[in-house]
Design an enzyme around this catalytic site. Structure first.
Site, mmCIF file in Angstrom:
data_model
loop_
_atom_site.group_PDB
_atom_site.id
_atom_site.type_symbol
_atom_site.label_atom_id
_atom_site.label_comp_id
_atom_site.label_asym_id
_atom_site.label_seq_id
_atom_site.Cartn_x
_atom_site.Cartn_y
_atom_site.Cartn_z
ATOM 1 N N ASP A 172 -29.658 8.329 98.552
ATOM 2 C CA ASP A 172 -30.091 7.246 99.446
ATOM 3 C C ASP A 172 -29.181 6.025 99.312
ATOM 4 O O ASP A 172 -28.653 5.747 98.237
ATOM 5 C CB ASP A 172 -31.543 6.876 99.109
ATOM 6 C CG ASP A 172 -32.221 6.133 100.245
ATOM 7 O OD1 ASP A 172 -31.642 6.058 101.346
ATOM 8 O OD2 ASP A 172 -33.337 5.624 100.023
ATOM 9 N N LEU A 189 -23.341 28.124 90.229
ATOM 10 C CA LEU A 189 -24.263 27.034 90.564
ATOM 11 C C LEU A 189 -24.911 27.343 91.910
ATOM 12 O O LEU A 189 -24.228 27.768 92.837
ATOM 13 C CB LEU A 189 -23.468 25.721 90.670
ATOM 14 C CG LEU A 189 -24.162 24.523 91.311
ATOM 15 C CD1 LEU A 189 -25.208 23.926 90.363
ATOM 16 C CD2 LEU A 189 -23.155 23.421 91.684
ATOM 17 N N HIS A 215 -22.325 7.296 105.707
ATOM 18 C CA HIS A 215 -22.655 8.711 105.488
ATOM 19 C C HIS A 215 -21.405 9.502 105.109
ATOM 20 O O HIS A 215 -21.444 10.384 104.262
ATOM 21 C CB HIS A 215 -23.298 9.310 106.737
ATOM 22 C CG HIS A 215 -24.629 8.701 107.064
ATOM 23 N ND1 HIS A 215 -25.626 8.553 106.123
ATOM 24 C CD2 HIS A 215 -25.137 8.177 108.219
ATOM 25 C CE1 HIS A 215 -26.686 7.971 106.682
ATOM 26 N NE2 HIS A 215 -26.398 7.735 107.948
#
Ligand code: IPE
Ligand code: IPE
Ligand code: MG
Length: 242
Positions: free
Chosen positions: A25, A136, A42
């Site tokens: 955020d 992962l 972004h």
């Protein structure tokens, strides 16, 4: 030279969390501070994300789940939503091969049926290509909301005609988007907000939370290390006594 990650490595049994979830955020505020469009915030957020994925793999984290777009984020101006979709397509196109080569399995959680056919195809291809990877598991939460996920799980359970007496927490887990993924050990939220915003409501029952004021584009691998060190000082009791 001593490898900086040596003191934080799962293989050394240093209690590195198995699963980290992150609410990325603060991209918009990061852009506002610079008087540039939110979309550039972004874009900077994607750069931070790439560094964090790499660092996570390096230190032996097995699951990383990133909140990229919530069910409520459709309420943003259309221009911002389309900039986010564009970034997502770009990320999948540019990064998926490299991630695949590095042993990263990519999965998406959330209801992607609302996305364009092009994006759905892209997601399906990337999931298929990387499904055998073991280093992962990177789960990207897209059009994800915890309440939406639980609602869809209830529908699936009813559609599959389970008997009432057979329904237990395991069955509910099996019908969530996170099926097969263990609950997060550590949840990080950046940008100084102290809330879940509908992220992983069911899965975070016993997760440790780490909040920081750092805005997501400024979040570095060293900040991830700090969060992990904080986690390592926690005593998890799971309702029991020590
Ligand atoms: C998080 O940054 C990214 C998404 C929600 C997609 P924000 O866009 O929420 O940034 P702020 O909270 O407005 O600063
Ligand atoms: C949560 O952040 C969603 C993502 C990071 C993708 P928001 O910025 O949408 O959450 P609120 O609105 O501040 O709660
Ligand atoms: Mg926000």
């Amino acid at each position: 030279m001593i490898n900086k990650t040596d003191n934080l490595n799962n293989n050394n049994n240093q209690n590195v969390p198995n699963h980290i979830a992150i609410i990325m955020d603060g991209n918009g505020r990061w852009a506002n501070q610079r008087n540039i469009p939110r979309s550039l915030g972004h874009r900077a957020g994607v750069e931070a994300l790439k560094n964090i994925v790499k660092k996570s793999a390096d230190i032996g984290i097995k699951y990383l789940t990133l909140f990229a777009f919530s069910t409520e984020n459709w309420n943003r101006p259309e221009k911002e939503v389309s900039a986010l979709m564009k970034l997502l397509k770009e990320f999948l196109k540019k990064e998926s091969i490299r991630l695949h080569k590095n042993g990263v399995k990519i999965t998406v959680i959330g209801d992607i049926t609302l996305f364009s056919d092009e994006l759905i195809n892209q997601i399906t291809k990337v999931e298929e290509m990387t499904k055998m990877n073991k280093k992962l598991t990177l789960s990207i939460a897209l059009n994800y909301g915890g309440r939406n996920e639980i609602t869809r799980a209830v529908k699936k359970i009813i559609e599959n005609n389970y008997k009432v007496e057979d329904i237990d927490e395991h069955i509910i887990n099996q019908n969530l988007d996170t099926k097969g993924i263990p609950d997060p050990d550590l949840l990080i939220r950046t940008s100084g907000e102290y809330r879940l915003s509908n992220f992983l409501l069911w899965q975070c029952a016993y997760t440790e939370f780490w909040f920081t004021d750092i805005l997501w584009p400024d979040f570095t691998p060293m900040d991830l290390e700090n969060a992990i060190k904080g986690y390592q000082n926690r005593e998890r009791r799971f309702g029991s006594v020590k």
